[in-house]
Design a protein around this motif. Structure first.
Motif, mmCIF file in Angstrom:
data_model
loop_
_atom_site.group_PDB
_atom_site.id
_atom_site.type_symbol
_atom_site.label_atom_id
_atom_site.label_comp_id
_atom_site.label_asym_id
_atom_site.label_seq_id
_atom_site.Cartn_x
_atom_site.Cartn_y
_atom_site.Cartn_z
ATOM 1 N N TYR A 139 11.241 -1.113 -1.490
ATOM 2 C CA TYR A 139 11.671 -1.947 -2.622
ATOM 3 C C TYR A 139 11.550 -3.427 -2.242
ATOM 4 C CZ TYR A 139 13.887 2.229 -4.604
ATOM 5 O OH TYR A 139 14.129 3.467 -5.136
ATOM 6 N N GLY A 140 11.083 -4.218 -3.181
ATOM 7 C CA GLY A 140 11.073 -5.665 -2.948
ATOM 8 C C GLY A 140 9.673 -6.246 -2.962
ATOM 9 N N ARG A 141 9.651 -7.573 -2.883
ATOM 10 C CA ARG A 141 8.362 -8.266 -2.888
ATOM 11 C C ARG A 141 7.696 -8.086 -1.530
ATOM 12 N NH1 ARG A 141 9.735 -14.270 -4.511
ATOM 13 N NH2 ARG A 141 7.511 -14.598 -4.200
ATOM 14 N N ILE A 142 6.428 -7.686 -1.581
ATOM 15 C CA ILE A 142 5.659 -7.489 -0.341
ATOM 16 C C ILE A 142 4.675 -8.649 -0.228
ATOM 17 C CG2 ILE A 142 4.033 -5.965 0.849
ATOM 18 C CD1 ILE A 142 5.283 -3.641 -0.682
ATOM 19 N N TRP A 143 4.490 -9.134 0.988
ATOM 20 C CA TRP A 143 3.613 -10.301 1.155
ATOM 21 C C TRP A 143 2.203 -10.007 0.659
ATOM 22 C CZ3 TRP A 143 3.688 -6.727 4.996
ATOM 23 C CH2 TRP A 143 2.514 -6.473 5.678
ATOM 24 N N ASP A 144 1.743 -8.715 0.805
ATOM 25 C CA ASP A 144 0.404 -8.353 0.343
ATOM 26 C C ASP A 144 0.437 -6.888 -0.111
ATOM 27 O OD1 ASP A 144 -2.236 -7.900 -0.147
ATOM 28 O OD2 ASP A 144 -2.970 -8.725 1.763
ATOM 29 N N PRO A 145 0.861 -6.650 -1.340
ATOM 30 C CA PRO A 145 1.026 -5.258 -1.803
ATOM 31 C C PRO A 145 -0.266 -4.459 -1.718
ATOM 32 C CG PRO A 145 1.915 -6.820 -3.394
ATOM 33 C CD PRO A 145 1.197 -7.620 -2.379
ATOM 34 N N ALA A 146 -1.389 -5.099 -2.031
ATOM 35 C CA ALA A 146 -2.665 -4.359 -2.022
ATOM 36 C C ALA A 146 -2.974 -3.856 -0.615
ATOM 37 C CB ALA A 146 -3.787 -5.266 -2.522
ATOM 38 N N ALA A 147 -2.724 -4.705 0.365
ATOM 39 C CA ALA A 147 -3.016 -4.305 1.749
ATOM 40 C C ALA A 147 -2.120 -3.142 2.162
ATOM 41 C CB ALA A 147 -2.803 -5.499 2.689
ATOM 42 N N VAL A 148 -0.874 -3.190 1.750
ATOM 43 C CA VAL A 148 0.049 -2.117 2.110
ATOM 44 C C VAL A 148 -0.362 -0.818 1.418
ATOM 45 C CG1 VAL A 148 2.444 -1.321 1.955
ATOM 46 C CG2 VAL A 148 1.951 -3.699 2.584
ATOM 47 N N GLN A 149 -0.726 -0.937 0.135
ATOM 48 C CA GLN A 149 -1.161 0.259 -0.603
ATOM 49 C C GLN A 149 -2.395 0.878 0.050
ATOM 50 O OE1 GLN A 149 0.608 1.329 -3.671
ATOM 51 N NE2 GLN A 149 -0.402 3.120 -2.764
ATOM 52 N N THR A 150 -3.313 0.022 0.443
ATOM 53 C CA THR A 150 -4.525 0.503 1.107
ATOM 54 C C THR A 150 -4.178 1.224 2.409
ATOM 55 O OG1 THR A 150 -5.775 -1.325 0.181
ATOM 56 C CG2 THR A 150 -6.731 -0.239 2.101
ATOM 57 N N ARG A 151 -3.245 0.639 3.127
ATOM 58 C CA ARG A 151 -2.840 1.233 4.404
ATOM 59 C C ARG A 151 -2.182 2.605 4.190
ATOM 60 N NH1 ARG A 151 -4.377 1.885 9.281
ATOM 61 N NH2 ARG A 151 -2.744 1.915 10.864
ATOM 62 N N VAL A 152 -1.402 2.703 3.135
ATOM 63 C CA VAL A 152 -0.756 3.983 2.817
ATOM 64 C C VAL A 152 -1.821 5.042 2.560
ATOM 65 C CG1 VAL A 152 0.620 5.173 1.053
ATOM 66 C CG2 VAL A 152 1.390 2.976 1.984
ATOM 67 N N GLN A 153 -2.857 4.644 1.832
ATOM 68 C CA GLN A 153 -3.920 5.601 1.513
ATOM 69 C C GLN A 153 -4.710 5.974 2.771
ATOM 70 O OE1 GLN A 153 -5.997 3.562 -1.602
ATOM 71 N NE2 GLN A 153 -4.431 4.072 -3.137
ATOM 72 N N GLU A 154 -5.007 4.976 3.595
ATOM 73 C CA GLU A 154 -5.752 5.239 4.825
ATOM 74 C C GLU A 154 -5.020 6.245 5.705
ATOM 75 O OE1 GLU A 154 -7.804 0.798 5.317
ATOM 76 O OE2 GLU A 154 -6.122 1.405 6.589
ATOM 77 N N LEU A 155 -3.702 6.118 5.716
ATOM 78 C CA LEU A 155 -2.897 7.000 6.575
ATOM 79 C C LEU A 155 -2.517 8.305 5.873
ATOM 80 C CD1 LEU A 155 -0.577 4.239 8.127
ATOM 81 C CD2 LEU A 155 -2.376 5.495 9.308
ATOM 82 N N LYS A 156 -3.037 8.448 4.661
ATOM 83 C CA LYS A 156 -2.778 9.670 3.883
ATOM 84 C C LYS A 156 -1.263 9.898 3.706
ATOM 85 C CE LYS A 156 -7.090 12.058 5.069
ATOM 86 N NZ LYS A 156 -7.778 10.800 5.391
ATOM 87 N N LEU A 157 -0.584 8.843 3.332
ATOM 88 C CA LEU A 157 0.871 8.916 3.157
ATOM 89 C C LEU A 157 1.283 8.835 1.682
ATOM 90 C CD1 LEU A 157 2.125 6.644 6.103
ATOM 91 C CD2 LEU A 157 2.446 9.111 5.878
ATOM 92 N N ASN A 158 0.314 9.053 0.802
ATOM 93 C CA ASN A 158 0.616 8.884 -0.621
ATOM 94 C C ASN A 158 1.802 9.727 -1.071
ATOM 95 O OD1 ASN A 158 -2.119 8.306 0.071
ATOM 96 N ND2 ASN A 158 -2.442 7.848 -2.105
ATOM 97 N N ARG A 159 1.927 10.910 -0.527
ATOM 98 C CA ARG A 159 3.017 11.790 -0.924
ATOM 99 C C ARG A 159 4.345 11.386 -0.281
ATOM 100 N NH1 ARG A 159 3.508 16.560 0.700
ATOM 101 N NH2 ARG A 159 1.983 16.534 2.391
ATOM 102 N N HIS A 160 4.223 10.607 0.791
ATOM 103 C CA HIS A 160 5.424 10.304 1.576
ATOM 104 C C HIS A 160 5.980 8.912 1.316
ATOM 105 C CE1 HIS A 160 3.206 13.409 3.828
ATOM 106 N NE2 HIS A 160 4.426 13.869 4.119
ATOM 107 N N VAL A 161 5.232 8.074 0.648
ATOM 108 C CA VAL A 161 5.644 6.669 0.494
ATOM 109 C C VAL A 161 5.538 6.269 -0.973
ATOM 110 C CG1 VAL A 161 5.148 4.261 1.096
ATOM 111 C CG2 VAL A 161 4.878 6.065 2.828
ATOM 112 N N THR A 162 6.568 5.578 -1.451
ATOM 113 C CA THR A 162 6.519 5.034 -2.811
ATOM 114 C C THR A 162 6.796 3.534 -2.745
ATOM 115 O OG1 THR A 162 7.364 7.106 -3.702
ATOM 116 C CG2 THR A 162 7.473 5.163 -5.147
#
Lengths: 348, 430
Positions: free
Chosen positions: B244-267
């Motif tokens: 929750y909250g403002r992320i310095w670079d949301p796109a980069a974090v989202q990309t990282r979540v996908q790279e690590l295959k954590l889509n089911r584990h992270v919101t």
């Protein structure tokens, strides 16, 4: 005694403080003392410079000269009155007023500085701590003593002194004008007189004498007179000589002196010496110690209407004006305002 | 006592705005407060406690400020929220509440983004850190050095305090750091947070357990390391991470979540309403409140987590390192991935032990962080504002004398020459 009078001097400015210092020096010399004036240049802007001047004054050593000890220092003005001396006596003209009664006031300057509160506190603290170092504390008026008590809790005794050339004032009639001799500046409220003129029912005329605090202020007042359409009832004499001043006093109907919270006010005393009634205001400070309302002049609300009413009355009642003027001169002499008394107290 | 309170105000998205809102009732009960803001809007509820005045630092009316009493400046590391406050602070002496020790980001923002004065920024860096500081600042302006590096090496804390009459900090490490300068009256008062009414825990028993990260999520919140630890954790299905909250670079974090295959584990929830965040904290099982680098600032987020009796894993650094072992779990900055996983294993083995940790945190919050206690500490510290101002005047005079004397006295001159000046400064102002 070898006596030094400690005061400050704003270069190129000469006014009542300088006249007082010179008068005191002459009186001391006439009494057989060696007396010199020590003037410290003073600049109060930017406000931080005030602290520099305070420190500079504290670092002066006036206890002795190469020819011997200094027996007494008489401090007159801030911050020169902070100069230390084991036999220092204060005869306070006034404190640094924008740290006190003019702190939050139309004449204020310190409050407009981001450092204003800090500088004000330093001035208050220095006054409260260092004024009591004095052997005795006198002031030039009850008004100044009242402020010293109110803001610093320090008791003092007012010592009245005569205006310059007190013995040369005279009365020579009562021509059709009021006279207002003073520096042209906001604290003197010449503008209040102009605003009062529009409410007068009589053809009252006013002669203003004096140099402006700032050249532009003369223009401002003259423009106001034109705006109010009273310019043809006003004469701007500008700076006048001492002789001319006394002559204007001598011939006027009455003297106007409605400043805001004046420390002392030579004008009041000069008018009394010239046997002229004085019109002043309830918040005028020093003049209130001398003018008796309805006996030697009028003390009115500081409003154009009130001042206009008083001006009309004296314009119309020439005999009353004469009688009040004479009563004022008698009161002056009863007060026994004289340099020897001042000297006696300052050197006691 | 009359106080001007310069601070971001809700709804500004900074915990310092919440800090002000949290203590305002207690503060207004003890002092006459004027809130000053350069925000266009603010929470009108604040006006129940104090009038709100708008300001622009270039045109602020000093008489109004003086009439408001002593000025209190809340300074943090955001140019957006604190740039104008610092601009006033550098002109009008007051108490600085230092929410961050590392203020490089604030000043880079003020000089480079707000004033567009690279030369001023370089001059300030040269003044505090010499030629190397100036050179690094030059490289930073040309994007050869990172914000994190600059903040770590060149915190510029003193620049924020140049005109301070006194300093308030919220952590002991920060107090230790400022005390070393031996320049300002200083007090340490634990960051205030009014413990709310205990909510009925809505935490589900059993997996998946909710991990939560919240607040302003800058690079120092170690999201990369947390995501890596979760991705490599064999029992990751037992957890779900809510951010929750403002992320310095949301796109980069989202990309990282996908790279690590954590889509089911992270919101990634983004910024949500306070009430919604409170619900999430009530439902969460474990907060991940890492900071590195951290130079000592207290964490409003940590107090908020404790308010919900939420156990936390924190970095063993700065203020966090001073927290009791029974109230938080620690992760060392250089071993975060392994230590996070170790804590998660411990959690799965004994969730109740972590729940007790949350309860211990809640007790600390109640005992040490009450706003009334904070306000009392602040007012005790201020004492009489006149004395603080006199001390500052004495120092200003001493510096003036020193500057003048240095132009004509050699370094080897005896101090005796300056003793009379020192004595008279003392006579005048202390």
């Amino acid at each position: 005694m070898r006596i030094l009078i400690a005061t400050v001097q704003v270069p190129f400015i000469r006014g009542g403080a300088e006249i007082l210092a010179e008068g005191l020096q002459q009186a001391l010399q006439a009494d057989g003392h060696q007396a010199e004036i020590v003037s410290v240049p003073f600049k109060w802007f930017p406000p931080e410079r005030i602290l520099d001047h305070m420190l500079a004054c504290r670092l002066f050593d006036l206890t002795e000269t190469s020819h011997g000890t200094v027996d007494r220092v008489i401090g007159l003005k801030f911050p020169a009155y902070l100069i230390p001396h084991p036999n220092r006596v204060l005869w306070l003209l006034h404190q640094h007023r924008t740290a006190y009664e003019f702190w939050d006031h139309p004449f204020a300057d310190l409050i407009h500085s981001p450092h204003g509160a800090r500088i004000r506190d330093a001035i208050l603290e220095a006054d409260q701590r260092l004024i009591p170092e004095s052997r005795a504390v006198y002031t030039i008026s009850g008004n100044v003593s009242g402020r010293l008590r109110k803001y610093c809790g320090i008791e003092s005794t007012p010592l009245y002194h005569p205006p310059q050339h007190a013995d040369q004032f005279f009365c020579a009639g009562d021509d059709d004008y009021f006279y207002y001799p003073s520096r042209l500046g906001r604290p003197k409220r010449q503008d209040l007189v102009l605003r009062a003129l529009i409410h007068t029912r009589r053809p009252v005329r006013v002669h203003f004498a004096g140099a402006p605090d700032a050249p532009a202020y003369t223009d401002e007042l003259q423009a106001l007179a034109r705006t109010l359409k009273v310019h043809d009832r006003v004469t701007w004499l500008g700076p006048v000589s001492e002789e001319e001043k006394r002559s204007h006093y001598a011939h006027c109907r009455a003297v106007l002196f409605p400043p805001e919270d004046e420390d002392y006010g030579y004008v009041t005393l000069e008018a009394m010496l010239a046997a002229k009634p004085v019109l002043t205001c309830q918040d005028s400070g020093g003049p209130l110690e001398f003018v008796c309302d309805g006996k030697t002049g009028r003390i009115v609300e500081p409003t154009p209407h009130a001042l206009a009413e008083a001006m009309d009355a004296l314009w119309e009642q020439r005999d009353t004006a004469r009688a009040w003027g004479e009563a004022g001169r008698e009161r002056y002499h009863k007060l026994d305002i004289a340099w020897p008394k001042v000297i006696e107290r300052l050197l006691s | 006592m009359k106080l001007n309170w310069f601070s971001p105000l809700p709804p500004a998205r900074t915990d310092i705005a919440h800090f002000t809102a949290r203590i305002l009732p207690a503060l207004a009960a003890r002092a006459e407060i004027t809130l000053w803001t350069n925000q266009g809007t603010w929470d009108r509820a604040l006006e129940r406690y104090a009038p709100v005045r708008s300001f622009h630092h270039a045109t602020i009316a000093w008489p109004e400020v003086h009439r408001g009493g002593l000025s209190i400046y809340n300074i943090g590391n955001s140019g957006e929220f604190h740039g104008s406050i610092w601009e006033v602070c550098r002109q009008n002496p007051g108490i600085v509440i230092l929410h961050d020790l590392c203020l490089q980001h604030l000043f880079a923002s003020v000089y480079l983004e707000q004033r567009h004065k690279r030369c001023e920024y370089l001059a300030v860096m040269q003044r505090y850190y010499g030629l190397q500081g100036e050179k690094d600042a030059d490289d930073y302006c040309d994007q050869h050095l990172s914000t994190e590096y600059m903040g770590w090496v060149y915190p510029l804390t003193q620049h924020a305090l140049e005109n301070a009459l006194g300093v308030v900090v919220h952590t002991q490490p920060a107090a230790d750091a400022i005390r070393k300068e031996n320049r300002w009256p200083l007090t340490y008062a634990p960051l205030p947070y009014a413990a709310g009414v205990r909510h009925r825990a809505s935490r589900k028993v059993g997996p998946p357990y909710r991990l939560v990260i919240f607040g302003y999520l800058g690079r120092n919140r170690r999201l990369d390391q947390i995501l890596q630890a979760l991705a490599e954790f064999p029992e990751r299905d037992a957890f779900h991470l809510d951010i929750y909250g403002r992320i310095w670079d949301p796109a980069a974090v989202q990309t990282r979540v996908q790279e690590l295959k954590l889509n089911r584990h992270v919101t990634l929830h983004g910024f949500v309403a306070e009430e919604k965040l409170d619900e999430a904290l009530d439902a969460a099982h474990l907060a991940l409140n890492l900071r590195f680098p951290s130079v000592g600032e207290a964490s409003g987020s940590q107090l908020r987590a404790w308010n919900h009796a939420l156990p936390s894993i924190v970095s063993r650094t700065g203020w966090y390192a001073t927290l009791p072992e029974d109230a938080v779990a620690f992760a060392n900055p250089d071993q975060e991935v392994a230590e996070l996983q170790e804590h998660w294993r411990a959690f799965l083995a004994d969730p109740a032990q972590f729940a007790q940790m949350g309860e211990a945190g809640r007790r600390i919050l109640e005992q040490q962080h009450a706003p009334e206690t904070y306000v009392q500490s602040l007012l005790d510290f201020i004492g009489t504002p006149e004395h603080l101002r006199l001390r500052a005047s004495a120092r200003a005079l001493a510096e003036r004398v020193g500057t003048e004397a240095s132009t004509w006295m050699s370094r080897n001159s005896s101090d005796d020459f300056l003793r009379p000046a020192a004595e008279q400064i003392r006579a005048l102002a202390l």
